[in-house]
Design an enzyme around this catalytic site. Structure first.
Site, PDB file in Angstrom:
ATOM      1  CG  ASN A  87     111.717 -48.150 -53.781  1.00 42.18           C
ATOM      2  OD1 ASN A  87     111.980 -49.329 -53.549  1.00 42.18           O
ATOM      3  ND2 ASN A  87     110.817 -47.454 -53.094  1.00 42.18           N
ATOM      4  CE  LYS A 103     107.619 -47.979 -54.616  1.00 42.44           C
ATOM      5  NZ  LYS A 103     106.410 -47.196 -54.492  1.00 42.44           N
ATOM      6  CG  HIS A 158     109.214 -45.595 -49.357  1.00 43.73           C
ATOM      7  ND1 HIS A 158     107.883 -45.908 -49.468  1.00 43.73           N
ATOM      8  CD2 HIS A 158     109.607 -45.184 -50.584  1.00 43.73           C
ATOM      9  CE1 HIS A 158     107.491 -45.703 -50.726  1.00 43.73           C
ATOM     10  NE2 HIS A 158     108.533 -45.264 -51.414  1.00 43.73           N
ATOM     11  CD  GLU A 208     105.312 -48.021 -51.096  1.00 46.66           C
ATOM     12  OE1 GLU A 208     106.230 -48.849 -51.150  1.00 46.66           O
ATOM     13  OE2 GLU A 208     104.927 -47.367 -52.098  1.00 46.66           O
ATOM     14  CD  GLU A 219     109.652 -41.256 -52.637  1.00 47.08           C
ATOM     15  OE1 GLU A 219     109.869 -41.596 -53.796  1.00 47.08           O
ATOM     16  OE2 GLU A 219     109.443 -42.067 -51.718  1.00 47.08           O
ATOM     17  N   GLY A 265     103.096 -44.020 -56.998  1.00 44.89           N
ATOM     18  CA  GLY A 265     102.416 -45.154 -57.614  1.00 44.89           C
ATOM     19  C   GLY A 265     101.038 -44.828 -58.159  1.00 44.89           C
ATOM     20  CB  SER A 309     104.004 -40.684 -60.728  1.00 49.15           C
ATOM     21  OG  SER A 309     103.110 -41.486 -59.968  1.00 49.15           O
TER      22      SER A 309
HETATM   23  P1  PGA Z   1     106.595 -44.427 -58.049  1.00 44.44           P
HETATM   24  O1  PGA Z   1     107.247 -44.708 -56.609  1.00 44.44           O
HETATM   25  O2  PGA Z   1     107.670 -43.843 -58.922  1.00 44.44           O
HETATM   26  O3  PGA Z   1     106.113 -45.754 -58.517  1.00 44.44           O
HETATM   27  O4  PGA Z   1     105.490 -43.444 -57.838  1.00 44.44           O
HETATM   28  C1  PGA Z   1     108.169 -43.831 -56.032  1.00 44.44           C
HETATM   29  C2  PGA Z   1     108.603 -44.341 -54.685  1.00 44.44           C
HETATM   30  O5  PGA Z   1     107.792 -44.912 -53.945  1.00 44.44           O
HETATM   31  O6  PGA Z   1     109.778 -44.185 -54.298  1.00 44.44           O
END
Ligand code: PGA
Length: 252
Positions: free
Chosen positions: A9, A11, A95, A97, A167, A173, A212
């Protein structure tokens, strides 16, 4: 047997130039044919990715989509049909976010899931609890609720046409990965919930972990029996890291 999926992803990262660099790194990698691979770049770069990945096993996905398949007056949105037309096979829905920053409710996420399926895309349904919810012992309730809307509409068979991504919000993140045991516990809980409704289909649903994931923790996560790969954010912006995570999935 379930195949593992490693999905990147991206983003809201990248310029045409940095994407060219990343794609050139990705196209040099060798991948196991036992692993499904996908990247979800910003939509602006979809065509660039499609052209660079001709002949590569890496498939394309959208990061989100509109809640309807039909064209319409939805300024700024991209329909799942348009993603399909642009060469996508997957799309992320729900997601964290999107849920927390853009107000997507379970009902909206379910409509997106439906619209994606209707267009022949595999929706990747993202679920997960916040730190506060975990600390309050609400992980099973929260994740259960996020899944239930889609289960009510499509059953386990419908979910098996997509992918579930667990997740935990506190791990996204932040560099704080769920331990393999913590992640496995939730993945097993999700599969058990599906199995109560339809055991055969439950064994087919790909459930990937996100939060992460890095080259150095991927192997221990993917070794867990109910973790079928990963949804990778930050580490997917580096071709070498993405390749190492994909190799870890091939060994699991
Ligand atoms: P990250 O993000 O690996 O940077 O923690 C995962 C995601 O949001 O899908």
């Amino acid at each position: 047997m379930r195949r593992p999926l490693v999905a990147g992803n991206w983003k809201m990262h990248g310029t045409r130039q940095s994407v060219e660099h990343l794609l050139s790194g990705l196209s040099k990698l060798e991948f196991s044919d036992q692993v499904d691979l996908m990247i979800a770049p910003p939509a602006l770069f979809m065509q660039q990715c499609r052209e660079a990945l001709v002949g590569s096993p890496i498939r394309l996905g959208g990061q989100s989509c509109a809640y309807q398949a039909e064209p319409g007056a939805l300024t700024g949105e991209i329909s799942p049909a348009q993603l399909r037309d642009a060469g996508c096979e997957y799309v992320l829905v729900g997601h964290s976010e999107r849920r927390s920053l853009f107000g997507e409710t379970d009902e909206i996420v379910c409509r997106k899931f439906a619209a994606a399926l209707a267009c022949g895309l595999r929706p990747v349904l993202c679920v997960g609890e916040t730190r506060e919810q975990r600390d309050a012992g609400q992980t099973a309730d929260v994740v259960g609720r996020q899944l239930q809307v889609v289960l009510d509409a499509f059953g386990v068979g419908g979910l098996a046409q997509g992918v579930v991504a667990y997740e935990p919000v506190w791990a996204i993140g932040t560099g704080l990965t769920a331990s393999p045991d913590q992640a496995q516990e939730v993945h097993a809980m999700i599969r058990a919930r599906f199995a109560m409704l339809d055991d055969e289909q439950a064994q087919c649903v790909q459930i990937v972990y996100g939060g992460s994931v890095k080259a150095d923790n991927a192997e221990s996560l993917f070794a867990m029996p109910d973790i079928d790969g990963g949804l990778v954010g930050g580490a997917s912006l580096n071709a070498e890291e993405f390749g190492a995570i994909a190799r870890a999935a091939g060994r699991a």
